[in-house]
Scaffold this motif. Sequence first.
Motif, PDB file in Angstrom:
ATOM      1  N   UNK A 184      -6.378 -10.747  -7.698  1.00 35.59           N
ATOM      2  CA  UNK A 184      -5.555  -9.676  -7.168  1.00 35.59           C
ATOM      3  C   UNK A 184      -4.968  -8.823  -8.394  1.00 35.59           C
ATOM      4  N   UNK A 185      -4.886  -7.622  -8.417  1.00 39.20           N
ATOM      5  CA  UNK A 185      -4.539  -6.589  -9.405  1.00 39.20           C
ATOM      6  C   UNK A 185      -3.112  -6.143  -8.742  1.00 39.20           C
ATOM      7  N   UNK A 186      -1.937  -6.285  -9.665  1.00 41.32           N
ATOM      8  CA  UNK A 186      -0.615  -5.769  -9.296  1.00 41.32           C
ATOM      9  C   UNK A 186       0.123  -4.661 -10.160  1.00 41.32           C
ATOM     10  N   UNK A 187       0.431  -3.789  -9.503  1.00 44.79           N
ATOM     11  CA  UNK A 187       1.280  -2.957 -10.204  1.00 44.79           C
ATOM     12  C   UNK A 187       2.267  -3.404 -11.265  1.00 44.79           C
ATOM     13  N   UNK A 188       2.981  -2.684 -11.875  1.00 50.02           N
ATOM     14  CA  UNK A 188       4.280  -2.926 -12.561  1.00 50.02           C
ATOM     15  C   UNK A 188       5.110  -1.772 -13.377  1.00 50.02           C
ATOM     16  N   UNK A 189       6.113  -1.692 -13.354  1.00 48.33           N
ATOM     17  CA  UNK A 189       6.878  -0.568 -14.188  1.00 48.33           C
ATOM     18  C   UNK A 189       6.174  -0.467 -15.372  1.00 48.33           C
ATOM     19  N   UNK A 190       6.544   0.915 -15.997  1.00 46.97           N
ATOM     20  CA  UNK A 190       5.969   1.232 -17.263  1.00 46.97           C
ATOM     21  C   UNK A 190       6.586   0.397 -18.282  1.00 46.97           C
ATOM     22  N   UNK A 191       5.744   0.037 -19.586  1.00 45.21           N
ATOM     23  CA  UNK A 191       6.090  -0.751 -20.627  1.00 45.21           C
ATOM     24  C   UNK A 191       7.208  -0.073 -21.217  1.00 45.21           C
ATOM     25  N   UNK A 192       7.521   1.155 -21.462  1.00 48.78           N
ATOM     26  CA  UNK A 192       8.392   1.749 -22.203  1.00 48.78           C
ATOM     27  C   UNK A 192       9.598   1.799 -21.177  1.00 48.78           C
ATOM     28  N   UNK A 193       9.657   0.993 -19.978  1.00 49.60           N
ATOM     29  CA  UNK A 193      10.752   0.802 -19.288  1.00 49.60           C
ATOM     30  C   UNK A 193      11.132  -0.414 -18.963  1.00 49.60           C
ATOM     31  N   UNK A 194      10.522  -1.402 -19.638  1.00 55.22           N
ATOM     32  CA  UNK A 194      10.712  -2.772 -19.552  1.00 55.22           C
ATOM     33  C   UNK A 194      12.145  -3.414 -19.586  1.00 55.22           C
ATOM     34  N   UNK A 195      12.442  -4.019 -18.556  1.00 53.14           N
ATOM     35  CA  UNK A 195      13.747  -4.845 -18.449  1.00 53.14           C
ATOM     36  C   UNK A 195      14.727  -3.489 -18.470  1.00 53.14           C
ATOM     37  N   UNK A 196      14.567  -2.341 -17.980  1.00 55.42           N
ATOM     38  CA  UNK A 196      15.586  -1.375 -17.795  1.00 55.42           C
ATOM     39  C   UNK A 196      15.880  -1.368 -16.225  1.00 55.42           C
ATOM     40  N   UNK A 197      15.032  -1.770 -15.499  1.00 53.01           N
ATOM     41  CA  UNK A 197      15.257  -1.746 -13.971  1.00 53.01           C
ATOM     42  C   UNK A 197      14.588  -0.775 -13.467  1.00 53.01           C
ATOM     43  N   UNK A 198      13.189  -0.753 -13.694  1.00 53.01           N
ATOM     44  CA  UNK A 198      12.507   0.285 -13.251  1.00 53.01           C
ATOM     45  C   UNK A 198      12.030   0.036 -11.612  1.00 53.01           C
ATOM     46  N   UNK A 199      11.695   1.085 -10.901  1.00 53.69           N
ATOM     47  CA  UNK A 199      11.344   0.808  -9.460  1.00 53.69           C
ATOM     48  C   UNK A 199      10.326  -0.264  -9.217  1.00 53.69           C
ATOM     49  N   UNK A 200      10.577  -1.225  -8.430  1.00 49.90           N
ATOM     50  CA  UNK A 200       9.855  -2.465  -8.110  1.00 49.90           C
ATOM     51  C   UNK A 200       9.578  -3.114  -9.196  1.00 49.90           C
ATOM     52  N   UNK A 201      10.322  -3.394 -10.438  1.00 50.79           N
ATOM     53  CA  UNK A 201      10.099  -4.340 -11.339  1.00 50.79           C
ATOM     54  C   UNK A 201      10.421  -5.691 -10.939  1.00 50.79           C
ATOM     55  N   UNK A 202       9.554  -6.756 -11.172  1.00 52.73           N
ATOM     56  CA  UNK A 202       9.607  -8.052 -10.777  1.00 52.73           C
ATOM     57  C   UNK A 202       9.027  -8.726 -11.534  1.00 52.73           C
ATOM     58  N   UNK A 203       9.280 -10.161 -11.938  1.00 56.22           N
ATOM     59  CA  UNK A 203       8.532 -11.018 -13.062  1.00 56.22           C
ATOM     60  C   UNK A 203       7.236 -11.462 -12.431  1.00 56.22           C
ATOM     61  N   UNK A 204       6.215 -10.688 -11.803  1.00 57.08           N
ATOM     62  CA  UNK A 204       5.253 -11.058 -11.242  1.00 57.08           C
ATOM     63  C   UNK A 204       4.453 -12.247 -11.605  1.00 57.08           C
ATOM     64  N   UNK A 205       3.972 -12.050 -13.018  1.00 61.93           N
ATOM     65  CA  UNK A 205       3.230 -13.136 -13.834  1.00 61.93           C
ATOM     66  C   UNK A 205       3.743 -14.623 -13.625  1.00 61.93           C
ATOM     67  N   UNK A 206       5.338 -14.628 -14.007  1.00 64.01           N
ATOM     68  CA  UNK A 206       6.054 -15.852 -13.677  1.00 64.01           C
ATOM     69  C   UNK A 206       5.871 -16.355 -12.053  1.00 64.01           C
ATOM     70  N   UNK A 207       5.771 -15.409 -11.274  1.00 64.50           N
ATOM     71  CA  UNK A 207       5.446 -15.926  -9.873  1.00 64.50           C
ATOM     72  C   UNK A 207       4.348 -16.534  -9.421  1.00 64.50           C
ATOM     73  N   UNK A 208       3.368 -15.688  -9.971  1.00 65.18           N
ATOM     74  CA  UNK A 208       1.825 -15.937  -9.811  1.00 65.18           C
ATOM     75  C   UNK A 208       1.427 -17.288 -10.482  1.00 65.18           C
ATOM     76  N   UNK A 209       1.715 -17.265 -11.531  1.00 67.96           N
ATOM     77  CA  UNK A 209       1.290 -18.504 -12.551  1.00 67.96           C
ATOM     78  C   UNK A 209       0.716 -19.920 -11.740  1.00 67.96           C
ATOM     79  N   UNK A 210       1.856 -20.242 -10.967  1.00 62.60           N
ATOM     80  CA  UNK A 210       1.420 -21.646 -10.366  1.00 62.60           C
ATOM     81  C   UNK A 210       0.609 -21.716  -9.428  1.00 62.60           C
ATOM     82  N   UNK A 211       0.059 -20.589  -8.639  1.00 57.93           N
ATOM     83  CA  UNK A 211      -0.859 -20.657  -7.566  1.00 57.93           C
ATOM     84  C   UNK A 211      -1.880 -19.529  -8.201  1.00 57.93           C
ATOM     85  N   UNK A 212      -2.260 -19.497  -9.333  1.00 51.25           N
ATOM     86  CA  UNK A 212      -3.672 -18.749  -9.899  1.00 51.25           C
ATOM     87  C   UNK A 212      -4.176 -19.751 -10.962  1.00 51.25           C
ATOM     88  N   UNK A 213      -5.446 -19.221 -11.316  1.00 46.87           N
ATOM     89  CA  UNK A 213      -6.107 -20.005 -12.396  1.00 46.87           C
ATOM     90  C   UNK A 213      -5.780 -19.110 -13.668  1.00 46.87           C
TER      91      UNK A 213
END
Length: 573
Positions: free
Chosen positions: A117-146
């Motif tokens: 699964x490839x997921x989009x993410x807000x731009x790195x230069x907007x990291x932690x600024x509250x960009x559109x649809x920004x969520x901690x995807x990797x943290x959420x996916x880690x327990x259910x992926x290899x």
Amino acid sequence: MAQTVSETQPAADSPKPEPEPATISGGHLVAKALKAEGVDVIFTLCGGHIIDIYDGCVDEGIAVVDVRHEQVAAHAADGYARVTGKPGCAVVTAGPGTTDAVTGVANAFRAESPMLLIGGQGALNQHKMGSLQDLPHVDMMTPITKFAATVPHTARAADMVSMAFRECYNGAPGPSFLEIPRDILDNSVPVDSATVPEAGHYRASTKSIGDPANVEALADLLVRAEKPVVLLGSQVWTSRGSDAATEFARTLDIPVFMNGSARGTLPPGDPHHFHLSRRYGFNNADLILIVGTPFDFRMGYGRRLPKSATVVQIDMDYRTVGKNRDIDLGLVGDPGAILAAVTQAASGRVRKIDRKAWFAELRAEEDAAYQKRLPRQLSDANPIHPLRLAHEINEFLTEDSIYIGDGGDIVTFSGGVVQPKSPGHWMDPGPLGTLGVGIPFVLAAKYARPDKEVVALFGDGAFSLTGWDFETLVRFKLPFVGVVGNNSSMNQIRYGQEAKYGHDRGRIGNTLGDVKYDEFAKMLGGYGEEVRDPKEIGPAMQRARESGLPSLINVWVDPDAYAPGTMNQTMYK
């Protein structure tokens, strides 16, 4: 004033300007990596974060199949991997696009299905600024992926896609997740600065047989056993070990039971094929070989295997061997490769084996169970008994029919009746028990194997979860024969509520409307029929087959009939 030559032209010996290096965008690097892995289609729902991947896919000749819900995209990637043996790929946008796909990834995780699964993410230069649809995807996916990671630089995009695919095959297969920030995808880097792994050079063979001494030990056990049985699980098909498993059973003369994706390894009618006598076989065997299936709830956590039997387990994942129940011997590796090695190790001694009495004992139990069920299977009752519906579907299947089950109680009924005739022709969600996989699996199976007929049985509750993507099947001209076993209930849960709380509270939160799914199919451009007479099930399915369209046969079934598997579930005890 006139200009001199030297003022208007460069001197003859002046160096020529260096050409700009060729560049490539992150999205095009992703597409190149997908192509190197052999991916020929992505399942997706569009979003602004991911469109450069689409542009790259067009250049690489990778099809883009767009669906109506990201859960469908993820389930389709899972289904594609099961059908083809290649990893599937879904591409979704950030935030809710990625969270919508979580269920599909979780299902692939429990089913040991390799997909990315490839997921989009807000731009790195907007990291932690509250960009559109920004969520901690990797943290959420880690327990259910290899494997779950963020691509940190455009030059690493292809390299990390290849890394994610490699991790899909670490031990037992499973899903990986990559999030790729929007500026990483959109930015371009010089081609010579990007890492693009070469096809066939970044993954090793996983066809290990483990410890050869254990192969010899298992061969000895099998040759000496008087009443052995083997249960083939989904990993037999995942590893494409069906031929090896068939040769193993026939050469060593061992009764075979099958579950999950291993159904169809041996065809119905094969003398080594058993189905309804599994409990009797386990209770009376002196050696039980479990191949590629865990001791989870489907196996009573291993407690259904008697302590008197010698128990051997083969699995691709070291962590699964001996989990929940002690074993006498465990082998870790590729199930097909191990079975082939065991067959070879025992080949010089098989002429001494005589198990005619054991086969006759099991066959008598098998026939008795079948005869006991047969009156309900052939019942002309109205409302239609679910066993009659399952019987008609089984009679309808051909050698080329891929059967897909999506539901609770109705699919549990079908599990005892429907017998695929070839390996890889059975698809169900797997141990997560996810409802809603049916339409996505149809999409994947028919897209990957247009030469195959696809037949799907849905519970009415299960179909409702992802059924709008019936329109996707119409749009992409992917015909299939669909049957809805309609009892206007989530009947598997209803049984549990009545068993626990009494009939008066059995209808709380599980009763659905009387939906005419045949009309729904017609509305979206497919074929639909309604069936209330059991004699009309077969003819209706035949007309659906001949229509050449995606179809739904809406069969009204008895809401007060419950499958034995439903009534025996441990959660209701």
